[in-house]
Design a protein around this motif. Structure first.
Motif, short mmCIF file in Angstrom:
data_model
loop_
_atom_site.label_atom_id
_atom_site.label_comp_id
_atom_site.label_asym_id
_atom_site.label_seq_id
_atom_site.Cartn_x
_atom_site.Cartn_y
_atom_site.Cartn_z
N ARG A 64 49.93 6.04 11.36
CA ARG A 64 48.68 6.82 11.46
C ARG A 64 47.94 6.47 12.74
N CYS A 65 47.94 5.22 13.12
CA CYS A 65 47.33 4.82 14.39
C CYS A 65 48.00 5.55 15.55
N GLU A 66 49.33 5.60 15.52
CA GLU A 66 50.06 6.31 16.59
C GLU A 66 49.64 7.77 16.65
N GLU A 67 49.54 8.42 15.49
CA GLU A 67 49.12 9.83 15.46
C GLU A 67 47.73 10.01 16.07
N LEU A 68 46.87 9.02 15.88
CA LEU A 68 45.49 9.11 16.40
C LEU A 68 45.35 8.56 17.81
N GLY A 69 46.44 8.06 18.38
CA GLY A 69 46.39 7.49 19.73
C GLY A 69 45.73 6.13 19.79
N ILE A 70 45.75 5.41 18.68
CA ILE A 70 45.15 4.07 18.61
C ILE A 70 46.26 3.03 18.79
N PRO A 71 46.15 2.18 19.79
CA PRO A 71 47.17 1.13 19.95
C PRO A 71 47.08 0.14 18.80
N TRP A 72 48.24 -0.36 18.36
CA TRP A 72 48.27 -1.27 17.23
C TRP A 72 49.32 -2.34 17.43
N GLY A 73 49.06 -3.46 16.81
CA GLY A 73 49.99 -4.57 16.84
C GLY A 73 50.04 -5.20 15.47
N VAL A 74 51.01 -6.09 15.29
CA VAL A 74 51.30 -6.67 13.98
C VAL A 74 51.23 -8.18 14.06
N THR A 75 50.67 -8.78 13.00
CA THR A 75 50.80 -10.21 12.79
C THR A 75 51.73 -10.41 11.60
N THR A 76 52.61 -11.38 11.70
CA THR A 76 53.58 -11.58 10.63
C THR A 76 54.19 -12.97 10.69
N GLY A 77 54.75 -13.36 9.59
CA GLY A 77 55.55 -14.57 9.52
C GLY A 77 57.02 -14.23 9.30
N TYR A 78 57.36 -12.95 9.33
CA TYR A 78 58.71 -12.48 9.07
C TYR A 78 59.45 -12.25 10.38
#
Length: 124
Positions: free
Chosen positions: A76-90
């Motif tokens: 959904r962020c991509e559709e709205l043009g919002i850059p996004w990143g992930v935090t994870t332990g995987y």
């Protein structure tokens, strides 16, 4: 903060994190660095609802939210043009995301790593 930083408009970061202590720590780091934080949001549904109405400059998403991956929020962020990143332990999922050019911050991370990731997202 210097005068140049004071003139800069505050940027808003959506924070999706279901674990309260890490959420409050990250929120504090971002707030102390001069960002406005939407959240922390504890689930995917609430994050998607917020994206319908809130002005967000970037999103920081924990990958595993209550046993569900947060990919829907990222899409959904991509559709709205919002850059996004992930935090994870995987590790395995982090490699898949990195291959798609999605920034990944492995837990545990330092304040500096978090702020560098957010700055990178805002430069996209």
């Amino acid at each position: 903060m210097d005068d140049a930083g004071a003139e800069r408009p505050r940027r808003t970061i959506l924070l999706l994190e279901d674990e309260m202590l890490p959420a409050l720590i990250v929120e504090g780091i971002l707030s102390d660095a001069g960002y406005d934080v939407v959240g922390p949001v504890p689930n995917v549904e609430e994050a998607l609802a917020l994206l319908r109405g809130a002005r967000v400059d970037a999103a920081l998403l924990d990958l595993n939210i209550q046993g569900t991956f947060s990919y829907d929020v990222g899409e959904r962020c991509e559709e709205l043009g919002i850059p996004w990143g992930v935090t994870t332990g995987y590790e395995a999922q982090s490699q898949q995301l990195s291959a798609r050019d999605i920034p990944v911050l492995m837990k545990p991370f330092t304040d500096e790593q978090l702020l560098a990731m957010v700055a990178d997202l805002l430069d996209r």
